[in-house]
Scaffold this active site. Sequence first.
Site: not given
Ligand code: TGC
Length: 391
Positions: A134, A246, A250, A370
Amino acid sequence: MTELIDYLGAFADVPEGERRLAAATRELLERSVMPRIADLYESSAFPSDIIPALAEIGLFVGHGPEHDEARPGPLAWGLAQRELERCDSGLRSLVSVQSCLAMTAIERSGSADQRAEWLPAMRRGVAIGCFGLTEPEHGSDPSGMETRAQRTAEGWRLDGHKRWVSNSPIARVAVIWAKSESSAATGDIRGFLVPLPWPGVEVRPLTRKQSLRVSPSGEVLLKDVRLPESARLPGAEGLGAALACLNEARTSIAWGAVGAAEACLDMAREHTGRRVQFGRPLAGFQLVQERLVAMLDDLISAQLVARRLAELKVRGALRHPHISFAKRHNVAAAQRIAARARALLGAEGIITDRHVMRHMANLESVATYEGTDEIHTLILGADLTGLSAFR
Ligand code: TGC
């Protein structure tokens, strides 16, 4: 020890062997953290003295895809996360970030040398890891990240800014996700292992938090950071590599939320059973019973969802939208339970020593990090309809 509520026996048939890690976690936390958790929270202090004991009982372990006999199974792992968060979400965060994010990234995507260098020290708790994904301007949409990795004659140069990085103030290694400059347009995201301290890297603790106060969080600023090629995680190409880690964190959150919820329901039951108003215990009033039962509804569904998550994982049938469902559902259930518990404790509910407001405040962060509730809703929406509402 507090009494546990497992009304439908969601965990009643868990074999002894799968309960051991949770029992050891509970014993450790009841003995050495619960008696001082209110003070730690008030002073925003992280109990770093428990790191060796957390390592000793086996809570620092990567969750890579390869089969590993030494790793706890999904049920044993989940039950331990429930115990950590029964005590405090910040402790579960410490373990989730170390094990599910940093160690898992190295296990999944690291070279043999990287694994040999970091994993044994991380398992022993000698090295704590953090996960820089992030950024100040990029949270829900990490693909927009501005941190850049540029090739140099000697290896790589990193420039950027990561924020909300749990464990970073105490970390010895940071997993940093950056876009490679040569292909920034196509979003070529790569992972790097940055030892800490390291020239050009500044870690700034985040202070004045009203939530997760016992969790050390920070910002990681990267300015002209020079790294050898051997610092790049060779198996991490694309955002999917970070998202795969993640998924593990999660899952731990979905289990942890059950622990926080159980703690709150236990306290509400105890308080309403003891406090007498208008000549009888509060628990004897219909309005109070209705609230307690509403909390039970939420708790049972969260427990069953967590148990099912572990079963799907064991069967190899777990898909990432299932994890989104569980994270979203269980955290929302825990939030409702914590808020109801606070109300049932009346004015007592706002006192740190009664714990419910601490859980309530922690769960605000847990609902956000997350993947927010909204992001997981849209992941589920896309899975149900085949239509992505993101882009
Ligand atoms: P999108 O095109 O849907 O996906 C990109 C590539 O990733 C694959 N993919 C996954 N693979 C494994 N597990 C999952 N859950 C996956 N979700 C997607 C997908 O198949 C694709 O692969 P490829 O080979 O086709 O390129 O990506 P998008 O950019 O449209 O976004 C999808 C979205 C919004 C769901 C994703 O960006 C998301 O989950 N956003 C939330 C991010 C999040 O959770 N951020 C907070 C993290 S917590 C933090 O940063 C702090 S770290 C922990 C801490 O220190 O406390």
